[in-house]
Design an enzyme around this catalytic site. Structure first.
Site, PDB file in Angstrom:
ATOM      1  N   LEU A 122       0.810  -1.225   0.000  1.00  0.00           N
ATOM      2  CA  LEU A 122       0.000   0.000   0.000  1.00  0.00           C
ATOM      3  C   LEU A 122       0.842   1.273   0.000  1.00  0.00           C
ATOM      4  CD1 LEU A 122      -3.049  -0.385   2.415  1.00  0.00           C
ATOM      5  CD2 LEU A 122      -3.041  -0.068  -0.072  1.00  0.00           C
ATOM      6  N   PRO A 124       2.962   2.949  -1.940  1.00  0.00           N
ATOM      7  CA  PRO A 124       2.885   3.982  -2.984  1.00  0.00           C
ATOM      8  C   PRO A 124       1.580   4.789  -2.907  1.00  0.00           C
ATOM      9  CG  PRO A 124       3.647   1.889  -3.891  1.00  0.00           C
ATOM     10  CD  PRO A 124       3.182   1.602  -2.492  1.00  0.00           C
ATOM     11  N   TYR A 125       0.492   4.103  -2.546  1.00  0.00           N
ATOM     12  CA  TYR A 125      -0.790   4.794  -2.375  1.00  0.00           C
ATOM     13  C   TYR A 125      -0.713   5.785  -1.204  1.00  0.00           C
ATOM     14  CZ  TYR A 125      -5.685   5.463  -1.041  1.00  0.00           C
ATOM     15  OH  TYR A 125      -6.900   6.021  -0.693  1.00  0.00           O
ATOM     16  N   LEU A 126      -0.103   5.343  -0.111  1.00  0.00           N
ATOM     17  CA  LEU A 126       0.005   6.221   1.062  1.00  0.00           C
ATOM     18  C   LEU A 126       0.888   7.430   0.770  1.00  0.00           C
ATOM     19  CD1 LEU A 126       0.297   3.492   3.864  1.00  0.00           C
ATOM     20  CD2 LEU A 126      -1.736   4.845   3.223  1.00  0.00           C
ATOM     21  N   LYS A 129      -1.302   9.862  -1.169  1.00  0.00           N
ATOM     22  CA  LYS A 129      -2.260  10.528  -0.285  1.00  0.00           C
ATOM     23  C   LYS A 129      -1.554  11.529   0.616  1.00  0.00           C
ATOM     24  CE  LYS A 129      -6.173   9.771  -0.244  1.00  0.00           C
ATOM     25  NZ  LYS A 129      -7.172  10.502  -1.102  1.00  0.00           N
TER      26      LYS A 129
END
Lengths: 213, 213
Positions: A122, A124-126, A129
């Site tokens: 996760l 890269p998503y964090l 964001k």
């Protein structure tokens, strides 16, 4: 208040529209395709076309507040994470500043405070964001950032918790309760300037977003 | 001056090390694997292990300036663009601030000023570079940001151009000339606080990075 919801047809957006409508707000539902217009109208929203990767700013015209709850989703590539979750969010912040829209509620994600400590797949998503949140924080807007933990499609309870240690994932949270919390933040200016983690819990949303919590 | 080069084994880093060495700087070459140590030493650098996705900050110890010329490269996924080009750069900036390293030269990319106008397949990369650049700009560091256009492996000329319109891609630039420009920036404090686009050209690098150009 006229509120534009970016990502109005997403899991949180769909649940947010009727809540805002019932609370007496005028709701603009920003979606990418005219095929989604009917669904927005059924939920009490005024549909408008806006594409975070294309023409977008006109969809916000007249709004007094913006909720960003768009996401590229798990089914697309990381390039879309860069273009939608990060760059699209920045473009939304820019559009608000240009149009004098002052109030902004961002639906971010738990773990964005420290991507390096997040679940590896996760991260890269964090990162995306986190960078979007930072951009909003450093803008001139009156911002509230919500960072919900893992989302579920369970029925909403109207209750959440904001207090878990960063090491603890905490109970999952229904999307409906994230939506209810967004609504509560828009109606409480004491949430401006704050970043709030969200978990499933027992505290009514209005109470949970008060600064003492 | 002791200069740490992040991405010392990359196309620009490899060419930069001997230039810094010849200019009388002590060069720390930060690489991800001990197998690259010998190559760093051959180029006049002191090799140190540092992984932008892992333990990294200790590699910068003692440096007075940092050059960021790492990149995830075209052969990896966009997740690596997020983790290396964006997040790794932010971590490098953070590490400098924590360690009191004041000077930072970022090798960015032409088009990062306006990703939406970039060649579509490159846009997510330009977003990552832009966000990293913004983070550096807003930091307390004495920063220079270089934004070279398309890179080539041609022999260096020691000459570049900084003046092309944003709409014009301009002549490609040899990596060797980007390296020479990095070196020139480190030796010219008038480049601090500036963002400079770079193209192939006819102006000697020392002259090209002067504020009048």
């Amino acid at each position: 208040m006229q509120v534009a919801v970016i990502g109005a047809n997403g899991g949180i957006g769909r649940r947010l529209l009727p809540l805002l409508d019932e609370a007496g707000h005028e709701v603009i539902g920003v979606v990418r395709s005219e095929e989604q217009f009917e669904q927005i109208q059924e939920r009490g929203g005024l549909p408008r076309l806006g594409d975070l990767e294309g023409t977008f700013a006109p969809a916000l015209e007249g709004a007094e507040a913006v909720v960003f709850t768009a996401g590229s989703g798990g089914g697309t590539g990381w390039d879309k994470t860069l273009m939608v979750d990060l760059w699209g969010a920045r473009r939304a912040v820019d559009a608000c500043e240009e149009q004098g829209i002052d109030r902004f509620v961002m639906v971010s994600a738990r773990g964005a405070a420290n991507p390096d400590a997040g679940y590896e797949p996760l991260r890269p998503y964090l990162v995306a964001k986190r960078c979007a949140d930072d951009y909003l924080e450093r803008s001139a807007l009156a911002a509230t950032i919500l960072r919900p933990t893992t989302l579920t499609d369970e029925e909403g309870t109207g209750r959440v918790t904001t207090a878990f240690t960063p090491q603890d994932g905490g109970p999952d949270i229904p999307r409906a309760d994230v939506a209810a919390t967004v609504r509560a933040c828009l109606d409480n200016d004491a949430t401006i300037g704050r970043t709030i983690e969200l978990y499933g819990g027992d505290t009514p949303v209005e109470e949970a977003v008060r600064p003492s919590n």
